[in-house]
Design an enzyme around this catalytic site. Structure first.
Site, mmCIF file in Angstrom:
data_model
loop_
_atom_site.group_PDB
_atom_site.id
_atom_site.type_symbol
_atom_site.label_atom_id
_atom_site.label_comp_id
_atom_site.label_asym_id
_atom_site.label_seq_id
_atom_site.Cartn_x
_atom_site.Cartn_y
_atom_site.Cartn_z
ATOM 1 N N HIS A 270 0.811 -1.221 0.000
ATOM 2 C CA HIS A 270 0.000 0.000 0.000
ATOM 3 C C HIS A 270 0.845 1.272 0.000
ATOM 4 O O HIS A 270 0.321 2.360 -0.218
ATOM 5 C CB HIS A 270 -0.979 -0.001 1.179
ATOM 6 C CG HIS A 270 -0.351 0.206 2.524
ATOM 7 N ND1 HIS A 270 -0.052 -0.819 3.381
ATOM 8 C CD2 HIS A 270 0.017 1.341 3.172
ATOM 9 C CE1 HIS A 270 0.465 -0.347 4.497
ATOM 10 N NE2 HIS A 270 0.524 0.979 4.394
ATOM 11 N N ASP A 300 0.247 -7.651 1.224
ATOM 12 C CA ASP A 300 0.658 -6.258 1.410
ATOM 13 C C ASP A 300 2.182 -6.110 1.439
ATOM 14 O O ASP A 300 2.740 -5.386 2.264
ATOM 15 C CB ASP A 300 0.044 -5.687 2.686
ATOM 16 C CG ASP A 300 0.109 -4.171 2.735
ATOM 17 O OD1 ASP A 300 0.192 -3.540 1.660
ATOM 18 O OD2 ASP A 300 0.124 -3.615 3.844
ATOM 19 N N SER A 381 4.689 2.755 7.804
ATOM 20 C CA SER A 381 4.423 1.534 7.035
ATOM 21 C C SER A 381 5.621 1.170 6.171
ATOM 22 O O SER A 381 6.184 2.017 5.472
ATOM 23 C CB SER A 381 3.196 1.728 6.143
ATOM 24 O OG SER A 381 2.033 1.854 6.921
#
Length: 536
Positions: A270, A300, A381
């Site tokens: 993402h 992911d 992230s």
């Protein structure tokens, strides 16, 4: 007058006679002392020789007894020899000490008596006459006897013993043998001695780097990633439309591999999803363009590469299976953008093997994650969750952001992500079994589309679309069909079907699906194919 003179003369004559008698007695006493000294010297040497012979005999007997025991128990030879030498050493030391003390005492007495005798011989006759010693006094006899003993002791100590081999080299030899055998015995037996160990702060610091050193080293392999996307803009009202590149978002990544040409960066899907280009910001401030090798939306994860010359450091992966709740961890990343690049937050492992269902661009997927209370914010992230050894044990991926909720961050374990990123590097994608359908859980489907289902059917997945070239199309599946089981395993939702496909079966396997079509139950059999770009 004559009578007085004769009287004095008699007195003088008597005095001379007394002096003569005294000198005679003194000479006799001195001769007697010398005879006693000679006798004592002879006796002393004889006794010393007898004592030496006795010691030799005792030593020989002890040695013979020890040899008999050693012959019976050969394994005790080294210990017996060491013990025997130690006992001989202690006995010789003890005897030598006693003899030395006795010799010193005799020397002292000898010197005292010799000095007294010399003084007596040097005194004038008139002076000696005035002392009037009694030739029969026992004190003087004892004194001269003690003097004779001192002479004999000195002779034995300084004349006789140095010419014998009684103690010649014995102490040194015994000490060396005892030391050698003790070392040999110690090396062949385990020691349970407790010894004090040095706990120097300097030594500890040199062998175990500080947290700051560990973080500094690890941070050199952490990068910032900017997702740049093209956006159509109309600069002047109704004029021509142009595309401009804008920053769509940012995140973090870790350099985990390097070869002669490229360095490889692991991050979250993402973070890079939808990017037209990727800008990589390095530890030293340099910036370069990154090229996407491949991504897996379901897990992911993604891999980006850069030129090897930009990568100065690489970070290692640790074994996430060894983690336990309470282990210290550190999160390193770029929260809220590159202005706060390589921010470090500290926490603990709150839990392991947590299961969280996440809605990804490829559909719902149940993630196995590490839960931590280390602060994770937007921009973290793709960053590293490291252990105390400076190894990556997870990639920070998500957090729960709700009012009243704090300290709930999650990371993908290193043992789960490594096979994925390695496969992406090798083939650019992750191959999985493929049915060829789009799925939705029944609770997500409006009730109007479920009217034909029996009331007993409350769980399962609905087919929302079908790839015309897929195995599902060939097997006769249609849109709005409801799949309730695969190979006898009931399905609660779409994530259960994906999990079974990706963990229980392989490409090329045949599977049986139980399906409701227009309210009727049927079984469909199909062969799984491969298409990593599917929406399964």
């Amino acid at each position: 007058m004559m009578n007085e003179f004769d009287k004095n003369k008699d007195n003088v004559n008597g005095l001379n006679e007394f002096e003569t008698e005294k000198d005679t007695l003194n000479s006799a006493d001195l001769s007697e002392s010398r005879e006693e000294s000679s006798s004592f010297e002879a006796n002393g040497i004889n006794k010393l020789e007898e004592k030496q012979e006795t010691k030799a005999e005792e030593k020989q007997e002890t040695k013979a007894e020890g040899q008999e025991f050693t012959n019976e128990y050969p394994q005790t030879a080294s210990f017996n020899k060491a013990d025997e030498l130690v006992r001989d050493y202690e006995r010789v030391m003890s005897d030598g000490t006693d003899e030395s003390a006795a010799a010193e005492q005799q020397i002292h007495e000898n010197k005292t008596m010799t000095a007294a005798a010399a003084t007596a011989d040097q005194q004038p006759a008139g002076k000696r006459g005035k002392e009037r010693p009694s030739s029969g006094n026992p004190k003087w006899k004892g004194f001269f006897s003690l003097l004779a003993a001192g002479v004999v002791g000195s002779a034995l100590t300084f004349v006789a013993i140095p010419h014998t081999d009684l103690l010649d080299g014995k102490y040194t030899k015994l000490e060396q043998q005892v030391e050698d055998l003790s070392s040999k015995v110690s090396s062949n037996s385990s020691s349970s001695d407790i010894t004090a160990q040095t706990t120097s702060a300097t030594a500890s610091d040199s062998s175990s780097p500080s947290i700051a050193d560990m973080v500094e080293t690890s941070s050199k392999a952490i990068v910032g990633i900017v997702n740049v996307q093209k956006q159509a803009t109309n600069q002047f009202s109704q004029s021509t439309t142009t595309d401009s590149e804008v920053e769509s978002g940012s995140g973090s990544g870790i350099i985990f591999k390097k070869d002669d040409k490229y360095a490889y960066i692991a991050t979250n899907n993402h973070v890079i999803e939808g990017a037209n280009s990727l800008e990589i910001s390095l530890y030293n401030g340099d910036k370069t363009e990154g090229k996407l090798i491949g991504a897996d939306a379901l897990t992911d994860l993604a891999v980006v590469r850069i030129d090897a010359k930009y990568a100065t450091d690489v970070i290692e992966f640790g074994d996430s299976s060894t983690l336990r709740p309470g282990d210290q961890v550190w999160a390193i990343g770029n929260p809220l953008g590159l202005d706060l690049s390589r921010t470090v937050t500290q926490g603990i492992v709150s839990a392991v093997d947590r299961s969280i269902t996440v809605n990804t661009s490829a559909g719902d997927w149940e993630f196995n994650v590490i839960q931590t209370d280390a602060a994770i914010n937007p921009g973290n992230s793709g960053g590293a969750l490291i252990n105390s050894a400076g190894q990556v044990i997870g990639i920070n991926s998500l957090k729960i952001s709700e009012d009243g909720v704090e300290g709930l961050g999650f990371a993908i374990p290193s043992n789960d992500l490594l096979p994925i990123v390695n496969e992406i590097i090798e083939s650019g994608e992750v191959e999985r079994p493929y049915i060829g359908v789009g799925l939705a859980s029944l609770e997500e489907v409006p009730q109007m589309y479920l009217q034909d289902l029996p009331d007993s059917v409350t769980k399962g997945v609905m087919v929302t679309n079908i790839d015309s070239n897929s195995a599902a199309a060939k097997a006769g599946l249609e849109v709005q069909d409801v799949i309730i089981s695969i190979n006898g395993t009931d399905l609660d939702g779409s994530s259960d079907l994906r999990k079974y496909l990706y963990t229980k079966v392989d490409i090329g396997d045949k599977v049986k699906l139980v399906v409701y079509h227009d309210g009727s139950k049927k079984t469909v059999e199909l062969t799984l194919t491969s298409n990593s770009g599917s929406s399964n």
